[in-house]
Design an enzyme around this catalytic site. Sequence first.
Site, mmCIF file in Angstrom:
data_model
loop_
_atom_site.group_PDB
_atom_site.id
_atom_site.type_symbol
_atom_site.label_atom_id
_atom_site.label_comp_id
_atom_site.label_asym_id
_atom_site.label_seq_id
_atom_site.Cartn_x
_atom_site.Cartn_y
_atom_site.Cartn_z
ATOM 1 N N SER A 161 42.770 35.487 38.065
ATOM 2 C CA SER A 161 41.515 35.715 38.323
ATOM 3 C C SER A 161 41.132 35.392 39.798
ATOM 4 C CB SER A 161 40.804 34.234 37.537
ATOM 5 O OG SER A 161 39.388 34.625 37.531
ATOM 6 N N LEU A 189 41.683 38.562 41.588
ATOM 7 C CA LEU A 189 40.803 39.580 41.503
ATOM 8 C C LEU A 189 39.611 39.159 42.306
ATOM 9 C CD1 LEU A 189 41.358 40.518 37.755
ATOM 10 C CD2 LEU A 189 42.158 41.619 39.799
ATOM 11 N N HIS A 190 39.252 37.923 42.299
ATOM 12 C CA HIS A 190 38.214 37.682 43.115
ATOM 13 C C HIS A 190 38.394 37.852 44.578
ATOM 14 C CE1 HIS A 190 36.635 35.427 39.542
ATOM 15 N NE2 HIS A 190 35.319 35.233 40.073
ATOM 16 N N GLU A 191 39.333 37.645 44.983
ATOM 17 C CA GLU A 191 39.733 37.830 46.651
ATOM 18 C C GLU A 191 39.550 39.341 47.009
ATOM 19 O OE1 GLU A 191 39.699 37.080 50.508
ATOM 20 O OE2 GLU A 191 39.720 35.527 48.847
ATOM 21 N N VAL A 242 35.808 40.507 46.630
ATOM 22 C CA VAL A 242 35.161 40.167 47.916
ATOM 23 C C VAL A 242 35.614 40.476 49.143
ATOM 24 C CG1 VAL A 242 33.910 38.299 48.894
ATOM 25 C CG2 VAL A 242 34.062 38.239 46.449
#
Length: 508
Positions: free
Chosen positions: A419, A422-424, A427
């Site tokens: 997760s 995927l956040h990196e 963004v």
Amino acid sequence: MTTTTATSTSVDNLQATRRHTKDNEGSSEPTPETAQRATHELRRALQKKYRHVAAVHSQSQPSKLSQDSTVAPSFLGFRNLMIIVIVVGNLRLMIENIQKYGVLICIRCHDFSRQDVILGLILYFLIPCHLFAAYLIELAAAQQASGLRKRTKDGTASPTEDQNKRFNATWKVVAWLHAANITLALAITTLVVYFRIYHPLIGTLTELHAVIVWLKTSSYAFTNRDLRHAYLHPVKGELDAMPEIYKQCPYPNNITMGNLVYFWWAPTLVYQPAYPRTDKIRWVFVAKRVGEVFGLSVVIWFASEQYAAPVLRNSLDKIASLDIPNILERLMKLSTISLVIWLAGFFALFQSFLNALAEVTRFGDRSFYDDWWNSESLGAYWRTWNKPVYQYFKRHVYMPMVGRGWKPSHASIAVFFLSAVLHEVLVGVPTHNIIGVAFLGMFLQLPLINLTAPLEKMQSPTGRMLGNCIFWVSFTILGQPFAALMYFYAWQAKYGSVSKRMAGNPVA
């Protein structure tokens, strides 16, 4: 004087009536109901006569907000008050902002280059092709499985050893094809966004679309793999133990283009051969939800351009000089507007958009979130605020790892690591600054979850209240505002501004 005399007379009459009733009944005792009613009437008469002796304090009871209170009070009024305070407070700040900077909203002004728009549209239509590729892979696998099933006495016996070897060989090929397909689904879009699309909004929407399709494609592959295995290895009672809803479309009848297209548009990341469906589409309901999405999008745009952007720009020199007190002041000022933007975005996406999409597709299960605002720990928040993502990782990552012998804590680490990556990607790639803030902000949730987990399990209201406060503080001040400052500062340090980066490109 007249009132007192009248009251005294009524009391005397009531007492006389009680004596008369007792005399008529002889030695028999009155029923409890009769005695209780008579006592109640006498007490009311006495209260009219002796008005200063009413027992105001007749039983022990705690304060409404005390921990000893056995009945939880309603905070509806406080909720209304907080909404009013938030709205009025932010309107005051926006008015002050307009007086200081003027109106910064410009409908015709934009920084979308023609290249960004064209590439974004091309990727929008190309990304779903990976779902179609997964369908072709599963179609070939289903045809091979159907032929093998017919050669094994119509599924009454398991395949022979030779047939099982051929199936395993085909299975490995299918797995490698799926792996290559889902990898390309995310890799191609990521490379194009990072090196060719420069506007953060277009890049973010494109990357988000790619991540959604990537998750859906992998869920489609994982689910059909298990369904194919159960279809080819019929153990007594195993097929009957499958979820009841799957009998509406058993394998391989689910491998159709229509089934895939429905999954593509369904508001879920988890593939099933069949879903609960509603009877009809309420177009008025859809229109209301679409109107909410539009209205909230305008609110987000106005708040971002008029208020958040100046706060971010005024924070750059404080970050460059490492002025810690002023950085903290900027964080707290940014926290209010970022919370408003986030809440508006949450409602627009999870309540309005997903419900509108569910209504159009007649998707029955619309539990897209739970009451995450009452979270008593960070773990409870991550389980409840975005249920489609939580259900995906639990079904396809956490439970399979635990089933293979992994410790639950190790499986949780794997879930948060994926997760965080995927956040990196969501963004860092659109802002062209992979600095790891989004990754660490997500991955470092694990120690905070372990810290607040005991508070969630406590039975006392104090522990739950403390856990909820820790969640809100970490969410509103230490989370989003800090990440927004870091990525905005990194963008400005690299490009100066969007318009500066677009100077060499014609604006559409």
